[in-house]
Scaffold this motif. Structure first.
Motif, PDB file in Angstrom:
ATOM      1  N   ALA A   1       0.840  -1.233  -0.017  1.00 43.19           N
ATOM      2  CA  ALA A   1       0.079   0.032   0.114  1.00 43.19           C
ATOM      3  C   ALA A   1       0.902   1.211   0.117  1.00 43.19           C
ATOM      4  CB  ALA A   1      -0.736  -0.213   1.155  1.00 43.19           C
ATOM      5  N   SER A   2       0.388   2.136  -0.624  1.00 40.64           N
ATOM      6  CA  SER A   2       1.144   3.598  -0.650  1.00 40.64           C
ATOM      7  C   SER A   2       0.670   4.345   0.500  1.00 40.64           C
ATOM      8  CB  SER A   2       1.032   4.201  -1.902  1.00 40.64           C
ATOM      9  OG  SER A   2      -0.261   4.688  -2.185  1.00 40.64           O
ATOM     10  N   ALA A   3       1.232   4.591   1.338  1.00 43.79           N
ATOM     11  CA  ALA A   3       0.603   5.259   2.850  1.00 43.79           C
ATOM     12  C   ALA A   3       1.421   6.519   3.173  1.00 43.79           C
ATOM     13  CB  ALA A   3       0.563   4.399   3.648  1.00 43.79           C
ATOM     14  N   TYR A   4       0.839   7.665   3.810  1.00 46.64           N
ATOM     15  CA  TYR A   4       1.610   8.784   4.126  1.00 46.64           C
ATOM     16  C   TYR A   4       1.492   8.672   5.818  1.00 46.64           C
ATOM     17  CZ  TYR A   4       1.421  10.989  -0.303  1.00 46.64           C
ATOM     18  OH  TYR A   4       1.566  11.515  -1.653  1.00 46.64           O
ATOM     19  N   SER A   5       2.514   9.013   6.401  1.00 49.19           N
ATOM     20  CA  SER A   5       2.909   8.919   7.720  1.00 49.19           C
ATOM     21  C   SER A   5       2.997  10.369   8.440  1.00 49.19           C
ATOM     22  CB  SER A   5       4.181   8.234   8.159  1.00 49.19           C
ATOM     23  OG  SER A   5       5.260   8.794   7.757  1.00 49.19           O
ATOM     24  N   PHE A   6       2.724  10.594   9.361  1.00 47.13           N
ATOM     25  CA  PHE A   6       3.196  12.005  10.187  1.00 47.13           C
ATOM     26  C   PHE A   6       4.578  12.260   9.991  1.00 47.13           C
ATOM     27  CE2 PHE A   6       3.716  14.865  13.533  1.00 47.13           C
ATOM     28  CZ  PHE A   6       2.695  15.828  13.356  1.00 47.13           C
ATOM     29  N   PRO A   7       4.804  13.196   9.636  1.00 45.43           N
ATOM     30  CA  PRO A   7       6.322  13.505   9.175  1.00 45.43           C
ATOM     31  C   PRO A   7       7.266  13.338  10.575  1.00 45.43           C
ATOM     32  CG  PRO A   7       5.170  15.552   9.241  1.00 45.43           C
ATOM     33  CD  PRO A   7       4.134  14.351   9.253  1.00 45.43           C
ATOM     34  N   GLN A   8       8.225  12.753  10.292  1.00 45.84           N
ATOM     35  CA  GLN A   8       9.356  12.597  11.390  1.00 45.84           C
ATOM     36  C   GLN A   8      10.008  13.715  12.081  1.00 45.84           C
ATOM     37  OE1 GLN A   8      11.685   8.714  11.109  1.00 45.84           O
ATOM     38  NE2 GLN A   8      10.978   8.586   9.183  1.00 45.84           N
ATOM     39  N   GLN A   9      10.461  13.680  13.212  1.00 47.78           N
ATOM     40  CA  GLN A   9      11.051  15.057  13.711  1.00 47.78           C
ATOM     41  C   GLN A   9      12.273  15.555  12.697  1.00 47.78           C
ATOM     42  OE1 GLN A   9      10.869  15.195  17.572  1.00 47.78           O
ATOM     43  NE2 GLN A   9      12.311  16.851  17.791  1.00 47.78           N
ATOM     44  N   HIS A  10      13.102  14.774  12.307  1.00 54.90           N
ATOM     45  CA  HIS A  10      14.340  15.280  11.755  1.00 54.90           C
ATOM     46  C   HIS A  10      13.621  16.027  10.444  1.00 54.90           C
ATOM     47  CE1 HIS A  10      14.349  12.420   8.246  1.00 54.90           C
ATOM     48  NE2 HIS A  10      14.002  11.409   9.269  1.00 54.90           N
ATOM     49  N   THR A  11      12.685  15.306   9.811  1.00 57.71           N
ATOM     50  CA  THR A  11      11.837  16.295   8.788  1.00 57.71           C
ATOM     51  C   THR A  11      11.697  17.286   8.859  1.00 57.71           C
ATOM     52  OG1 THR A  11      11.336  14.007   7.720  1.00 57.71           O
ATOM     53  CG2 THR A  11      10.218  15.774   6.771  1.00 57.71           C
ATOM     54  N   MET A  12      10.821  17.655   9.946  1.00 57.15           N
ATOM     55  CA  MET A  12      10.453  18.932  10.411  1.00 57.15           C
ATOM     56  C   MET A  12      11.353  19.883  10.693  1.00 57.15           C
ATOM     57  SD  MET A  12       6.697  17.631  12.231  1.00 57.15           S
ATOM     58  CE  MET A  12       7.402  16.237  13.169  1.00 57.15           C
ATOM     59  N   GLN A  13      12.475  19.412  11.432  1.00 51.76           N
ATOM     60  CA  GLN A  13      13.439  20.175  11.737  1.00 51.76           C
ATOM     61  C   GLN A  13      14.246  20.818  10.282  1.00 51.76           C
ATOM     62  OE1 GLN A  13      15.907  17.716  14.212  1.00 51.76           O
ATOM     63  NE2 GLN A  13      14.843  18.311  15.900  1.00 51.76           N
ATOM     64  N   HIS A  14      14.047  19.864   9.399  1.00 55.24           N
ATOM     65  CA  HIS A  14      14.840  20.459   8.030  1.00 55.24           C
ATOM     66  C   HIS A  14      13.847  21.285   7.464  1.00 55.24           C
ATOM     67  CE1 HIS A  14      16.333  20.036   3.971  1.00 55.24           C
ATOM     68  NE2 HIS A  14      15.243  19.802   3.305  1.00 55.24           N
ATOM     69  N   TRP A  15      12.505  21.137   7.450  1.00 60.66           N
ATOM     70  CA  TRP A  15      11.547  22.261   7.043  1.00 60.66           C
ATOM     71  C   TRP A  15      11.857  23.438   7.791  1.00 60.66           C
ATOM     72  CZ3 TRP A  15       6.510  19.005   7.491  1.00 60.66           C
ATOM     73  CH2 TRP A  15       6.776  18.061   6.495  1.00 60.66           C
ATOM     74  N   ALA A  16      12.162  23.468   9.047  1.00 58.27           N
ATOM     75  CA  ALA A  16      12.349  24.677   9.950  1.00 58.27           C
ATOM     76  C   ALA A  16      13.567  25.463   9.413  1.00 58.27           C
ATOM     77  CB  ALA A  16      12.445  24.290  11.470  1.00 58.27           C
ATOM     78  N   ARG A  17      14.657  24.602   9.035  1.00 59.27           N
ATOM     79  CA  ARG A  17      15.780  25.276   8.473  1.00 59.27           C
ATOM     80  C   ARG A  17      15.645  25.835   7.380  1.00 59.27           C
ATOM     81  NH1 ARG A  17      18.154  20.564  10.997  1.00 59.27           N
ATOM     82  NH2 ARG A  17      18.173  19.579   9.141  1.00 59.27           N
ATOM     83  N   ARG A  18      14.806  25.293   6.676  1.00 59.36           N
ATOM     84  CA  ARG A  18      14.635  26.099   5.113  1.00 59.36           C
ATOM     85  C   ARG A  18      13.884  27.234   5.346  1.00 59.36           C
ATOM     86  NH1 ARG A  18      12.326  20.927   1.387  1.00 59.36           N
ATOM     87  NH2 ARG A  18      12.078  22.825  -0.006  1.00 59.36           N
ATOM     88  N   LEU A  19      13.055  27.516   6.138  1.00 58.26           N
ATOM     89  CA  LEU A  19      12.046  28.592   6.417  1.00 58.26           C
ATOM     90  C   LEU A  19      12.940  29.650   7.281  1.00 58.26           C
ATOM     91  CD1 LEU A  19       9.009  26.930   8.209  1.00 58.26           C
ATOM     92  CD2 LEU A  19       8.963  28.207   5.985  1.00 58.26           C
ATOM     93  N   GLU A  20      14.061  28.988   7.951  1.00 61.73           N
ATOM     94  CA  GLU A  20      14.655  29.950   8.494  1.00 61.73           C
ATOM     95  C   GLU A  20      15.962  30.822   7.505  1.00 61.73           C
ATOM     96  OE1 GLU A  20      15.299  27.679  12.658  1.00 61.73           O
ATOM     97  OE2 GLU A  20      16.789  27.679  11.516  1.00 61.73           O
ATOM     98  N   GLN A  21      16.302  29.842   6.690  1.00 64.52           N
ATOM     99  CA  GLN A  21      17.135  30.250   5.755  1.00 64.52           C
ATOM    100  C   GLN A  21      16.573  31.331   4.700  1.00 64.52           C
ATOM    101  OE1 GLN A  21      18.215  26.361   4.070  1.00 64.52           O
ATOM    102  NE2 GLN A  21      19.404  25.883   6.290  1.00 64.52           N
ATOM    103  N   GLU A  22      15.168  30.882   4.121  1.00 64.74           N
ATOM    104  CA  GLU A  22      14.458  31.682   3.391  1.00 64.74           C
ATOM    105  C   GLU A  22      14.365  33.112   3.983  1.00 64.74           C
ATOM    106  OE1 GLU A  22      12.624  32.341  -0.648  1.00 64.74           O
ATOM    107  OE2 GLU A  22      13.946  30.697   0.465  1.00 64.74           O
TER     108      GLU A  22
END
Length: 1146
Positions: free
Chosen positions: A60-81
């Motif tokens: 099955a193709s399934a989506y999971s709640f994003p892992q913490q390191h993923t969200m930290q990565h998003w946060a860094r991208r936001l900070e950088q932008e």
């Protein structure tokens, strides 16, 4: 652990649940791609915490709640932008270089707190001392004039010529009493000229006289008073010649006559004029020393109907004769005595405590038998309680009763004799046949006075005349008591605004004959007003920076000066009492500072404290330096508050006139298209500059004036002008070096801007100024002040009511302000002279936010999650199932990946997602601070259609009319007593004195509003949590973005409504009980000190004059017309209900 699936109502097998296979969703049609060329800087912020892996069924193709390191990565991208855009467009570094390149055009000056505060205190002392000298000349002259005056028994109205301040209003009022009976006084008709200092039309050649409505102008006492006080006119005039800055000079007579200079027409109210100088705060303070008063009210069964109503009104009027230097309690008694309110001991007679008493008094019910002993024992016990804060000066008991035979001599022998330190005042209330001899005896045996209040008309005069008795020791003390006192802040009755008044008592120096005892009557009080604005002009305005200020407090801890002293409504009957700890956010350090200032000490203290933002939406934690010194010869103390970054400031040195002209040209509207729009702070640059609330018009006025004068002109403030012109040139160079060559659309920016201490706000491009809503005075702009107190980038979403719905955003855009302070380091001296920033396009940055918080690996291609693969949800592809938001430090929504929430940007997040906001608060991402705004204004709720009269007059029932006893007791006795004690009195309707006086409070009244602000808590790390709500539980992740005031939150969207938690409130709410519970507050009173002197005893006092009945010449015509109203009685004063609406301070 497994990510729990969320099915509303499904059973929960265990702590871990298998995720449902969610189909992949691509971006919605019409979604814009992020702008190309965005900088991508790699930052590492937080350590990884526990991950939340997915357990999915094979195939099955399934989506999971994003892992913490993923969200930290998003946060860094936001900070950088964010950081990248601000580095390119903000221009912090470039502006720092521009200042350094122009180093020869300014000097760095230092604010030395101790020297500054001592200089200002000295200037204020000098200002007030000039008023003191004028007061002393007036008081001495008044005493001599009265001593030389020969009393005339046969004086007539036509013998006296004076300007009656109310004459014009009475002539315009056909119902006026004087018009009806034809006043015989020779009233002057004067011409007036407009005077900006008085904010009024005045005549400097004459004085004006105001006589209360309930006093007959033709009485012998009043005519003699007018006769001898006329001589004061020359002294008033001479005082003004010596000091042209003098404002109102006033003599308030103990007879009720007010003579003031210069002459101006009285501000006649629309309804009934209840003004009586003897009830003004400044008169009360000057006429007697502080008081400890216990009011006891007889509520036995014989007290009923009209008599009880008279007593209730009398107590309320008595409370109005007390000031904040006094202490009081009110009790009722029959067989037993008990307090009428929750106050069990003496409390300060401030506005809020008196309101509690007035409301409680209306609930008194008559029953039982009279027990004077119980009442007096209770009162003496109250006065002997030394474990509480009190005035510790005059002590007195005021008893209201309908009569009785008991003299309770044993009580006086036990508690008060032989020293008689407590004065007893007795009041016989209502129409009755009782023997009043016992009441007269009580007063005479205890250095008090006996009064009779047979009707409503006698209340006001007889509840204030006790002040004459309290003034005896002052008069007998002579010169020792001739000390100037300065009042609390209050509203001037003649429209001058907020003032303080210096007061000096005036004594009767006459003697009946050679060897006779010295006269012990107070003639009145002399007063001279000082406008708060005149004191403010002595304080440094703009060298302290946006967050520096001067304040002053009195012995009660009430502020005389403070930037937060901004009452939304003012009632001239009451002082403006804002405590220093209510003007600021209270903490232990400020309590220590306040105590030290009240004690008259000097000191300095650096503290970390909470600061409320100007728009009252945010709380910042900031460093402040407090420095304070006493103002000699006054009861005031002066303080200076300075942030560390305001220790130094820039002072322009534009000696090159060619450069002046060059920079000045950038203020011309013709330069705006290429250089950006310029808003200039509406400051007082020159004396002849016309002020305007419209900044375009103000700029036009400024330019026109500058074409006539130079920046070095003596009529101009050279410091302000030079700094303004310098900053015009500095910000223009920022346009030239940075903004002009950049394409704002590439980065979805609506505008870039710079604001400076010098008063310049430059917005680029010019068209962006059309939507610029920030205050043109940077020192009054919330973004400017917050940026100085916070390092990094401060986001400010627009107010909710300024937003348009998403469907309407095609032609109109909404911007989010991002600002940061520019810090200079020049020769080891650090300062922050400017703030720069950008304005983000909300719609475009919301789309960009989705992309930055997504799993895209290519600029234009969203993540694909094919069969048999496990993918994490992101804020772009899964925006129907995953909520991603940026919330600022006040808890307000800044950005969201939910398109339908765009119109909610700027709202408190609890109004958007109450469940999630509560979880953030419970997990310490936010801390709550509650405070009270005692200066708010609330609109009265319109009365319901209950058939009540506008003022709620008591209407007798049919049973009353058929009851013979009612007619005999109420009608016959009332008519008989009115013929004996009648008083021409206009203000029997006491239901709404504010309305009676034509005060704006009839439409909008002062109230207390509870304010709640949120700010970041101690958590400063990445955090995963679950909102536990059974089968409707939600996962969420929250993380602070470095160098910003933003919190990045990712959460599962709620699918169930069964788990609605309590909603956090941020909106200002009305406090029905006038703020925090008064009954609790009085148990922990704030530190205060009373006046340094007390005159409550003199061995030579003659107490033989201790009481009389009320014997006023009646006006038969008035009695006949009023008799029915008196029969109907007085209702309890209704307390207006208010909407939870307040006028915010700017």
């Amino acid at each position: 652990m497994a990510v729990p699936a969320r099915t509303c109502g499904a059973s929960r097998p265990g702590p871990a649940r298998t995720a449902l296979p969610w189909p992949r969703r691509g971006p919605r049609p019409g979604v814009r791609s992020p702008a190309s060329g965005s900088p991508r800087l790699l930052l590492l912020f937080l350590p990884p915490l526990l991950l939340l892996p997915l357990l999915a069924a094979p195939g099955a193709s399934a989506y999971s709640f994003p892992q913490q390191h993923t969200m930290q990565h998003w946060a860094r991208r936001l900070e950088q932008e964010i950081d990248g855009v601000m580095r390119i467009f903000g221009g912090v570094q470039q502006l720092q270089e521009i200042y350094k390149d122009n180093r020869n055009l300014f000097e760095v000056q230092e604010n030395e707190p101790q020297k500054l505060v001592e200089k200002v205190a000295g200037d204020i002392e000098s200002l007030l001392d000039r008023k003191v000298q004028a007061l002393k000349r007036l008081a001495d002259a008044a005493e001599n004039f009265q001593k030389a005056h020969r009393w005339q028994d046969n004086i007539k109205e036509e013998d006296i010529v004076y300007y009656d301040a109310k004459a014009d209003a009475e002539l315009d009022d056909p119902e006026s009493e004087d018009v009806e009976r034809g006043s015989k006084a020779s009233t002057l008709r004067l011409d007036f000229i407009e005077d900006a200092n008085f904010k009024n039309k005045v005549n400097y050649s004459y004085t004006a006289v105001q006589i209360p409505t309930d006093i007959y102008k033709g009485s012998t006492i009043i005519l003699n008073e007018l006769n001898w006080t006329e001589a004061l006119e020359n002294v008033f005039t001479e005082n003004r010649r010596q000091d042209p800055t003098l404002l109102w000079q006033v003599f308030g007579s103990a007879t009720g006559v007010t003579r003031y200079y210069p002459a101006t027409p009285w501000r006649a109210p629309k309804k009934i004029d209840l003004y009586d100088v003897r009830r003004r705060p400044w008169y009360i303070q000057g006429a007697s020393s502080p008081k400890d008063m216990v009011i006891i009210v007889d509520v036995s069964g014989s007290v009923s109907g009209l008599t009880l109503k008279l007593m209730k009104t009398s107590v309320c009027e008595m409370l109005d004769t007390l000031s904040d230097d006094d202490y009081v309690n009110v009790a009722s008694f029959n067989e037993k005595a008990q307090p009428v309110s929750c106050f069990t001991h003496l409390v300060q007679a401030n506005v809020r405590n008196k309101k509690v008493f007035k409301e409680a008094v209306q609930g008194m019910v008559a029953k039982g038998t009279t027990g004077y002993k119980a009442g007096f024992e209770y009162a003496f016990d109250q006065l002997q309680n030394s474990n509480i804060t009190r005035a510790n000066c005059n002590k007195m008991i005021m008893m209201f009763t309908d009569g009785g035979e008991d003299r309770v001599q044993d009580v006086f022998e036990k508690y008060n004799w032989p020293n008689r330190t407590v004065r007893v005042f007795t009041f016989s209330v209502g129409q009755h046949n009782y023997d009043v001899t016992p009441l007269q005896w009580m007063a005479c045996a205890n250095k008090g006075y006996y009064f009779e209040i047979p009707s409503i008309g006698a209340i006001r005069i007889n509840t204030q005349e006790y002040l004459d008795v309290l003034g005896r020791p002052m008069v007998l003390a002579g010169k020792e008591a001739k000390q100037v006192q300065w009042t609390n802040v209050y509203e001037d009755a003649l429209g001058l605004g907020l003032v303080v008044t210096g007061t000096l008592p005036v004594f009767n120096l006459t003697q009946d004959g050679p060897g006779e005892k010295k006269n012990q009557l107070i003639l009145g009080v002399m007063g001279i007003d000082v406008a708060l604005n005149d004191i403010k002009r002595l304080t440094p305005n703009y060298t302290l920076g946006a967050n520096g200020y001067v304040f002053a407090i009195d012995l009660n801890g009430y502020v005389l000066l403070h930037p937060n002293l901004k009452p939304q409504t003012t009632n001239f009957r009451e002082p403006v009492t804002l405590d220093f700890l209510d003007a600021e956010l209270e903490d232990e350090n400020k309590e220590e500072i306040r105590r030290s200032m009240i004690d008259g000490h000097k000191g300095h203290k650096q503290i970390r404290t909470l600061v409320k933002s100007l728009d009252e939406r945010y709380i910042d934690e900031a460093m402040r330096n407090y420095t304070w010194v006493p103002i000699r010869s006054t009861n005031y103390s002066l303080g200076l508050v300075l942030p560390p970054y305001s220790t130094f400031y820039l002072q322009a040195n534009l000696s090159d006139q060619i450069l002046q002209v060059k920079y000045f040209e950038f203020l011309l509207p013709s330069s705006f298209e290429s250089e950006g729009h310029v808003f200039i702070a509406p400051r007082e640059y020159c004396k002849d500059l016309n002020a305007s609330d419209n900044n375009t018009e103000f700029l036009k006025n400024f330019i026109e004036l500058m074409e006539k004068v130079t920046p070095d002109s003596k009529q101009c403030n050279n410091f302000l002008l030079h700094n303004l012109i310098l900053d015009t040139g500095i910000t223009q160079q920022l346009v030239e070096r940075v903004w002009r060559d950049q394409d704002l659309n590439t980065y979805s920016l609506l505008a870039v801007f710079a604001a400076t201490d010098g008063g310049i706000t430059r917005v680029f491009p010019n068209k962006a100024a059309e939507d610029w809503t920030e205050n043109p005075e940077p020192f009054n702009a919330s973004f400017y002040r917050r940026s100085l107190d916070n390092r990094g980038y401060v986001f400010k979403p627009p107010p909710q009511d300024a937003l348009l719905r998403p469907l309407e955003l095609e032609n109109d855009t909404v911007g989010i302000l991002v600002s940061t302070a520019v810090e200079l380091s020049l020769g080891g001296r650090t300062l922050r002279p400017a703030v720069v920033g950008v304005k983000l396009d909300l719609e475009a940055w919301a789309e960009k936010f989705k992309v930055l918080a997504s799993n895209r690996t290519h600029q234009d291609q969203p993540q694909k999650c094919g069969p048999n693969s496990h993918c994490e949800m992101d804020c772009e592809v899964n925006n129907e199932d995953l909520l991603c938001v940026l919330i600022d430090d006040g808890g307000f929504l800044v950005l969201s990946n939910q398109n339908h929430q765009w119109d909610q940007v700027g709202r408190f997040f609890s109004e958007v997602d109450a469940n999630l906001m509560l979880a953030l608060y419970n997990n310490s991402f936010y801390t709550r601070k509650e405070s009270y705004d005692y200066q708010a204004a609330c609109a009265p709720q319109p009365p319901g259609n209950l058939g009540a009269a506008p003022r709620g007059i008591f209407v007798p029932t049919i049973a009353d009319f058929l009851n013979l006893a009612w007619w005999t007791s109420a009608a016959a006795w009332s008519l008989f007593q009115q013929l004996l004690y009648g008083l021409i009195y206009h203000s029997w309707f006491q239901a709404d004195p504010a309305e009676a006086e034509g005060n704006p409070e009839a439409r909008e009244s002062s109230c207390v509003m509870k304010q709640t602000q949120y700010y970041f808590g101690a958590v400063n790390a990445s955090y995963n949590a679950i909102i536990d709500c059974g089968n409707c539980s939600r996962l969420f992740h929250a993380q602070r973005l470095t160098n910003t005031n933003l919190l990045f939150v990712v959460a599962e969207k709620p699918l169930c409504s069964q788990c609605e938690a309590g909603r956090l409130l941020q909106k200002e709410t009305h406090c029905p009980a006038d703020g925090p519970e008064q009954c609790e507050l009085v148990q922990r009173p704030r530190y205060r000190r009373g006046p340094h002197i007390c005159f409550d005893y003199n061995a030579t006092e003659d107490t033989s004059d201790c009481g009389r009945g009320a014997s006023f010449p009646p006006s038969l015509g008035v009695l006949v017309s009023l008799q029915l109203l008196l029969l109907l009685g007085l209702p309890p004063r209704p307390q207006p209900q208010v909407h939870a609406h307040a006028s915010h301070r700017p």
